[in-house]
Scaffold this motif. Structure first.
Motif, PDB file in Angstrom:
ATOM      1  N   ALA A 107      -0.246  12.999  -1.110  1.00  0.00           N
ATOM      2  CA  ALA A 107      -0.476  11.586  -1.424  1.00  0.00           C
ATOM      3  C   ALA A 107       0.741  10.739  -1.042  1.00  0.00           C
ATOM      4  O   ALA A 107       0.590   9.641  -0.482  1.00  0.00           O
ATOM      5  N   GLU A 108       1.936  11.245  -1.325  1.00  0.00           N
ATOM      6  CA  GLU A 108       3.143  10.502  -0.940  1.00  0.00           C
ATOM      7  C   GLU A 108       3.252  10.442   0.581  1.00  0.00           C
ATOM      8  O   GLU A 108       3.618   9.410   1.150  1.00  0.00           O
ATOM      9  N   ARG A 109       2.930  11.536   1.247  1.00  0.00           N
ATOM     10  CA  ARG A 109       2.934  11.549   2.713  1.00  0.00           C
ATOM     11  C   ARG A 109       1.971  10.506   3.257  1.00  0.00           C
ATOM     12  O   ARG A 109       2.286   9.757   4.180  1.00  0.00           O
ATOM     13  N   ASP A 110       0.779  10.422   2.655  1.00  0.00           N
ATOM     14  CA  ASP A 110      -0.223   9.453   3.109  1.00  0.00           C
ATOM     15  C   ASP A 110       0.275   8.018   2.934  1.00  0.00           C
ATOM     16  O   ASP A 110       0.023   7.154   3.785  1.00  0.00           O
ATOM     17  N   GLU A 111       0.982   7.754   1.827  1.00  0.00           N
ATOM     18  CA  GLU A 111       1.560   6.419   1.619  1.00  0.00           C
ATOM     19  C   GLU A 111       2.589   6.102   2.697  1.00  0.00           C
ATOM     20  O   GLU A 111       2.634   4.986   3.229  1.00  0.00           O
ATOM     21  N   THR A 115       2.415   3.104   5.489  1.00  0.00           N
ATOM     22  CA  THR A 115       3.506   2.150   5.679  1.00  0.00           C
ATOM     23  C   THR A 115       3.931   2.117   7.145  1.00  0.00           C
ATOM     24  O   THR A 115       4.216   1.051   7.699  1.00  0.00           O
ATOM     25  N   SER A 116       3.943   3.267   7.774  1.00  0.00           N
ATOM     26  CA  SER A 116       4.369   3.323   9.176  1.00  0.00           C
ATOM     27  C   SER A 116       3.328   2.729  10.123  1.00  0.00           C
ATOM     28  O   SER A 116       3.649   2.405  11.262  1.00  0.00           O
ATOM     29  N   ASP A 117       2.076   2.589   9.657  1.00  0.00           N
ATOM     30  CA  ASP A 117       1.051   1.944  10.492  1.00  0.00           C
ATOM     31  C   ASP A 117       1.491   0.538  10.887  1.00  0.00           C
ATOM     32  O   ASP A 117       1.354   0.134  12.046  1.00  0.00           O
ATOM     33  N   GLY A 118       2.005  -0.191   9.920  1.00  0.00           N
ATOM     34  CA  GLY A 118       2.468  -1.559  10.196  1.00  0.00           C
ATOM     35  C   GLY A 118       3.619  -1.572  11.189  1.00  0.00           C
ATOM     36  O   GLY A 118       3.697  -2.444  12.064  1.00  0.00           O
ATOM     37  N   LEU A 119       4.523  -0.627  11.043  1.00  0.00           N
ATOM     38  CA  LEU A 119       5.645  -0.539  11.984  1.00  0.00           C
ATOM     39  C   LEU A 119       5.146  -0.234  13.398  1.00  0.00           C
ATOM     40  O   LEU A 119       5.631  -0.811  14.378  1.00  0.00           O
ATOM     41  N   MET A 120       4.167   0.681  13.477  1.00  0.00           N
ATOM     42  CA  MET A 120       3.622   1.042  14.783  1.00  0.00           C
ATOM     43  C   MET A 120       2.954  -0.168  15.443  1.00  0.00           C
ATOM     44  O   MET A 120       3.159  -0.430  16.635  1.00  0.00           O
ATOM     45  N   LEU A 135       8.394   6.351  16.503  1.00  0.00           N
ATOM     46  CA  LEU A 135       7.431   6.312  15.395  1.00  0.00           C
ATOM     47  C   LEU A 135       6.395   7.425  15.522  1.00  0.00           C
ATOM     48  O   LEU A 135       5.976   8.004  14.513  1.00  0.00           O
ATOM     49  N   LYS A 136       5.959   7.733  16.747  1.00  0.00           N
ATOM     50  CA  LYS A 136       5.015   8.846  16.938  1.00  0.00           C
ATOM     51  C   LYS A 136       5.647  10.150  16.458  1.00  0.00           C
ATOM     52  O   LYS A 136       5.003  10.956  15.783  1.00  0.00           O
ATOM     53  N   THR A 137       6.909  10.354  16.807  1.00  0.00           N
ATOM     54  CA  THR A 137       7.617  11.566  16.380  1.00  0.00           C
ATOM     55  C   THR A 137       7.753  11.589  14.854  1.00  0.00           C
ATOM     56  O   THR A 137       7.529  12.623  14.209  1.00  0.00           O
ATOM     57  N   TYR A 138       8.103  10.456  14.281  1.00  0.00           N
ATOM     58  CA  TYR A 138       8.245  10.332  12.823  1.00  0.00           C
ATOM     59  C   TYR A 138       6.916  10.623  12.122  1.00  0.00           C
ATOM     60  O   TYR A 138       6.859  11.397  11.164  1.00  0.00           O
ATOM     61  N   ARG A 139       5.839  10.039  12.628  1.00  0.00           N
ATOM     62  CA  ARG A 139       4.532  10.221  12.003  1.00  0.00           C
ATOM     63  C   ARG A 139       4.078  11.684  12.099  1.00  0.00           C
ATOM     64  O   ARG A 139       3.491  12.209  11.155  1.00  0.00           O
ATOM     65  N   THR A 169      13.408  10.785   8.380  1.00  0.00           N
ATOM     66  CA  THR A 169      13.974   9.438   8.299  1.00  0.00           C
ATOM     67  C   THR A 169      13.161   8.478   9.144  1.00  0.00           C
ATOM     68  O   THR A 169      12.810   8.770  10.283  1.00  0.00           O
ATOM     69  N   VAL A 170      12.877   7.314   8.563  1.00  0.00           N
ATOM     70  CA  VAL A 170      12.136   6.281   9.299  1.00  0.00           C
ATOM     71  C   VAL A 170      13.019   5.806  10.450  1.00  0.00           C
ATOM     72  O   VAL A 170      14.180   5.441  10.227  1.00  0.00           O
ATOM     73  N   PRO A 171      12.463   5.801  11.669  1.00  0.00           N
ATOM     74  CA  PRO A 171      13.300   5.354  12.797  1.00  0.00           C
ATOM     75  C   PRO A 171      13.579   3.846  12.722  1.00  0.00           C
ATOM     76  O   PRO A 171      12.737   3.078  12.275  1.00  0.00           O
ATOM     77  N   VAL A 172      14.747   3.477  13.141  1.00  0.00           N
ATOM     78  CA  VAL A 172      15.155   2.074  13.171  1.00  0.00           C
ATOM     79  C   VAL A 172      14.816   1.537  14.560  1.00  0.00           C
ATOM     80  O   VAL A 172      15.273   2.083  15.559  1.00  0.00           O
ATOM     81  N   PRO A 173      14.023   0.466  14.644  1.00  0.00           N
ATOM     82  CA  PRO A 173      13.633  -0.061  15.962  1.00  0.00           C
ATOM     83  C   PRO A 173      14.808  -0.638  16.730  1.00  0.00           C
ATOM     84  O   PRO A 173      15.762  -1.101  16.255  1.00  0.00           O
TER      85      PRO A 173
END
Length: 173
Positions: A107-111, A115-120, A135-139, A169-173
């Motif tokens: 569930a936490e992974r899904d959240e 969240t990363s959908d918006g970043l993508m 982001l693809k690698t992160y997801r 870690t969330v990638p920084v654009p």
């Protein structure tokens, strides 16, 4: 010592330290916590427990057991995983607790994925190929987290509650 309802109450003889535990038809465990105000109406502890059983324990309950509060698991973290064998105190079923913990991790992974959908979308709108690739690698790393974990070796509910995945870690654009 204090007298209520005709029977002595003290720190060592206190109805509020008693629990009535039973197994529901679905296999789950329910715990009845007698209210001191209700208990005070009775002359003896046995009378109070009998009345509470008759009033609050369903007819289809199994393994009805009266115990001290100390016999009920202290942590409610895996409350839905409590099981009872015969007329014994409830305990945490580790296979069920492991499944619950894994569901929480997913569930936490899904959240995090949501969240990363918006970043993508933002990266795609801006046309930033390096950001999209990161982001693809992160997801993908997020999707791999549950598969990379094994909870089979975790032996206690306390240890299981402490298990935390290593999140990418969330990638920084």
């Amino acid at each position: 010592m204090q007298i209520r309802g005709g029977w002595p109450r003290s720190e060592t003889n206190n109805m509020s330290t008693k629990r009535i535990v039973y197994t529901r038809p679905d296999g789950g465990v329910s715990v009845v916590c007698p209210a001191p105000e209700y208990v005070a109406r009775f002359t003896t502890e046995a009378e109070a427990l009998d009345a509470i059983r008759a009033k609050d324990v369903p007819a289809d309950a199994a393994n009805v057991y009266v115990c001290d509060v100390a016999e009920v698991p202290a942590s409610r973290r895996f409350r839905n995983c409590w099981r009872q064998v015969g007329t014994t105190p409830p305990s945490v079923s580790m296979p069920l607790a492991r499944a619950q913990r894994m569901a929480e991790i997913r569930a936490e992974r899904d959240e995090r994925l949501a969240t990363s959908d918006g970043l993508m979308l933002a990266m795609q709108d801006r046309g930033i190929p390096a950001g999209i690739a990161a982001l693809k690698t992160y997801r993908q790393a997020l999707r791999d987290v549950p598969q990379a974990m094994t909870l089979d070796s975790v032996a206690t509910p306390e240890a299981l509650a402490e298990v935390e995945p290593v999140w990418p870690t969330v990638p920084v654009p």
